[in-house]
Design a protein around this motif. Structure first.
Motif, short mmCIF file in Angstrom:
data_model
loop_
_atom_site.label_atom_id
_atom_site.label_comp_id
_atom_site.label_asym_id
_atom_site.label_seq_id
_atom_site.Cartn_x
_atom_site.Cartn_y
_atom_site.Cartn_z
N LEU A 84 35.14 42.38 45.35
CA LEU A 84 35.39 40.87 44.35
C LEU A 84 33.86 41.21 43.86
O LEU A 84 33.70 40.27 43.53
CB LEU A 84 35.00 40.76 45.43
N VAL A 85 33.13 42.04 44.42
CA VAL A 85 31.47 41.36 43.72
C VAL A 85 31.28 41.90 42.63
O VAL A 85 31.25 41.06 41.09
CB VAL A 85 30.45 42.60 44.30
N MET A 86 32.27 43.03 41.60
CA MET A 86 32.40 42.77 40.33
C MET A 86 32.96 42.00 39.90
O MET A 86 32.80 41.42 38.47
CB MET A 86 33.19 44.23 40.54
N ALA A 87 34.23 41.45 40.21
CA ALA A 87 34.63 40.51 39.84
C ALA A 87 33.80 39.48 39.68
O ALA A 87 34.04 38.39 38.33
CB ALA A 87 36.13 39.90 40.45
N VAL A 88 33.11 38.56 40.37
CA VAL A 88 31.90 37.62 40.58
C VAL A 88 30.94 37.74 39.56
O VAL A 88 31.01 37.29 38.00
CB VAL A 88 31.34 37.67 41.66
N GLY A 128 27.03 37.46 35.11
CA GLY A 128 26.13 37.61 36.06
C GLY A 128 25.86 39.03 36.00
O GLY A 128 24.67 40.12 35.39
N LEU A 129 27.17 40.26 34.59
CA LEU A 129 26.61 41.06 34.54
C LEU A 129 26.16 41.45 32.92
O LEU A 129 27.00 40.99 31.85
CB LEU A 129 27.84 42.15 34.54
N PRO A 130 24.73 41.72 32.49
CA PRO A 130 23.95 42.20 31.31
C PRO A 130 25.15 42.42 30.39
O PRO A 130 26.14 43.54 30.68
CB PRO A 130 23.28 42.34 31.28
N GLY A 132 42.01 40.11 31.10
CA GLY A 132 39.87 40.73 31.09
C GLY A 132 40.38 40.87 32.67
O GLY A 132 40.99 41.32 33.82
N VAL A 133 39.67 42.38 32.79
CA VAL A 133 38.91 43.07 33.67
C VAL A 133 38.20 42.36 35.06
O VAL A 133 38.25 42.60 36.05
CB VAL A 133 38.42 43.99 32.51
N SER A 134 38.02 41.02 34.40
CA SER A 134 37.59 40.26 35.14
C SER A 134 38.69 39.85 36.45
O SER A 134 38.69 40.14 37.57
CB SER A 134 36.54 39.35 35.23
N GLY A 141 40.83 43.51 44.14
CA GLY A 141 39.89 42.98 45.48
C GLY A 141 40.54 42.10 46.84
O GLY A 141 40.05 42.03 47.65
N ILE A 142 40.88 40.86 46.14
CA ILE A 142 42.22 40.46 47.04
C ILE A 142 42.95 41.28 47.46
O ILE A 142 43.33 41.15 49.67
CB ILE A 142 42.49 39.30 46.67
#
Length: 463
Positions: free
Chosen positions: A291-295, A301-303, A374-376, A383-384
């Motif tokens: 879930l952190v990666m999704a956010v 948030g990921l450059p 999309g990857v997100s 994650g869910i």
């Protein structure tokens, strides 16, 4: 380990897994070469085909495992895998990947459960077996740490096609090492029923045992998080961050480093903490990391530059790898505890098939979901799913889970002495009559307490 047979088997496992790790990197790059930005979809489909082979073949092989010489079976499957790996560099179409992967993974579906079921018989002491499980986890992590690192070094001087040669060498080396040891003969199984009963025996025992129903849910969490790592690492690093082939290997190595770190400490930790507590903690970390990666991906948030993204990406992959090891390493202890020796091949095959059935569901979600939504979004959905699987595991595997369970047998269930069963020998201590064919208490229910395992005489878990 001082056991010579186990040392040879462990070395065979390490060599084969290094080869398999090279295959994983090479296959991802081959998919990228053939499909470009759609490489995630190709990998998702190829890995789903792999799971179909695992789910379909493993239970069938287990039904006949007691009739086949173990060493001959293991060597033959290594040779088949080597032959298929040798063919992969000549692939020019996506469909050819799918066909070869199915054949190769069918051989793995015959090899792996047979190999895993042999280890408890080679190492009957539980403490030694626990150490062996951690070593096995470390060996598996070589696929995601040492192998990608080796791949990164090799890719500096050779084409990725040459990595397939390393896979061939790994399988041939495994076959030679297995050939040097004598393996225990399969335990004779008291067969009742036809091919359906034999094929489904392990799965039926598995699904009737509460701790293993919980393990199945944990397998779902592992698959949900792991599929995103395996399928979309190459997409994130190459397509989204503009990284190189070597950068893909470095990010995968962080995942392996986390897994190996936990595998090192688990033998000592499991002496003080229950399997359930360790696995539950790992499962929640899998859900959280996904879930952190999704956010991060969904909010920007990921450059967009690799050098700036790595300080965020590498720690998340490290945590996911550590959590993966915390869930998977103790699973062999649960399987060993939940089956008689003669049922262990069927039980390990059931774990192999059911756990990979979870991967069969999530691989397409990770691949096709990442390609089209999309990857997100794919990270969020999986994650869910990982969080839901963790909640389910908590309910399916009660926190008490005693080793010995008090239960009642109806009188008609015990019309003979079960001399093959250690706990029944204990129940009959003090019986001073003649060696009877009928149980002295056959007309009255029997209440007793012992380490409960689902078998012919215990067909349901007591409520």
């Amino acid at each position: 380990m001082t056991n010579r047979t186990y040392r040879h088997l462990f070395a065979a496992q390490v060599i084969a897994l290094i080869g398999t790790g090279l295959l994983t990197v090479a296959l991802g790059l081959l998919a990228y070469d053939l499909a470009g930005a759609d490489a995630g979809a190709v990998l998702g489909t190829a890995l789903a085909i792999k799971m179909v082979a695992y789910v379909g073949v493993a239970p069938v092989v287990s039904a006949f495992a007691d009739r086949l010489p173990r060493r001959a079976l293991l060597v033959a499957m290594d040779l088949v895998r080597a032959a298929i790996a040798l063919s992969l560099p000549f692939v020019t179409e996506v469909w050819q990947i799918y066909v070869l992967i199915f054949v190769l993974q069918s051989a793995s579906a015959a090899f792996t459960p047979t190999f895993q079921a042999t280890i408890p018989e080679v190492l009957p002491d539980e403490a030694e077996y626990t150490r062996a499980l951690s070593l096995a986890r470390l060996a598996y992590d070589l696929e995601s740490l040492a192998s990608p690192t080796l791949a990164a070094l090799l890719l500096a001087v050779v084409s990725y096609h040459d990595l397939f040669v390393g896979t061939v060498v790994g399988f041939l080396g495994s076959a030679l090492l297995v050939r040097t040891v004598a393996l225990p003969s399969p335990k004779p199984v008291d067969h009742h029923g036809g091919i359906y009963e034999r094929t489904t025996r392990g799965i039926r025992i598995y699904l009737k045992t509460p701790r293993l129903r919980g393990l199945l849910a944990f397998n779902g969490a592992v698959a949900a998080a792991g599929a995103m790592v395996i399928v979309n690492t190459v997409v994130i690093v190459r397509a989204m961050l503009g990284g190189s082939e070597a950068d893909v290997a470095i990010v995968l190595a962080a995942y392996g480093a986390g897994s190996m770190t936990v595998a090192f400490v688990l033998p000592h930790l499991l002496e003080r903490v229950t399997d359930r507590a360790v696995m539950l903690s790992g499962s929640w970390l899998l859900a959280a990391g996904t879930l952190v990666m999704a956010v991060l991906l969904g909010t920007g948030g990921l450059p967009a530059r690799l050098t700036a993204a790595l300080p965020l990406l590498l720690p998340v992959w490290f945590v996911l790898g550590a959590a993966n090891s915390a869930v998977l390493t103790p699973s062999g202890r649960l399987l060993r505890r939940s089956a008689h020796a003669e049922d262990r091949p069927a039980m390990f095959a059931a774990q192999f098939a059911l756990s990979h059935a979870c991967w069969l569901v999530v691989y397409p979600l990770a691949g096709w979901g990442g390609a089209h939504a999309g990857v997100s979004a794919a990270f969020m959905v999986l994650g869910i799913l990982a969080a839901a699987a963790t909640v389910l595991a908590t309910g399916l595997w009660p926190s008490g889970d005693p080793v010995e369970v008090e239960h009642v047998h109806a009188g008609f269930c015990h019309e003979h002495l079960h001399v093959h069963d250690e706990h029944h020998q204990h129940v009959h201590e003090g019986w001073e009559g003649p060696e009877p064919h009928a149980h002295p208490h056959r007309h009255t229910p029997i209440r007793h307490k012992h380490a409960l395992i689902i078998d012919r005489h215990h067909v349901e878990w007591p409520l």
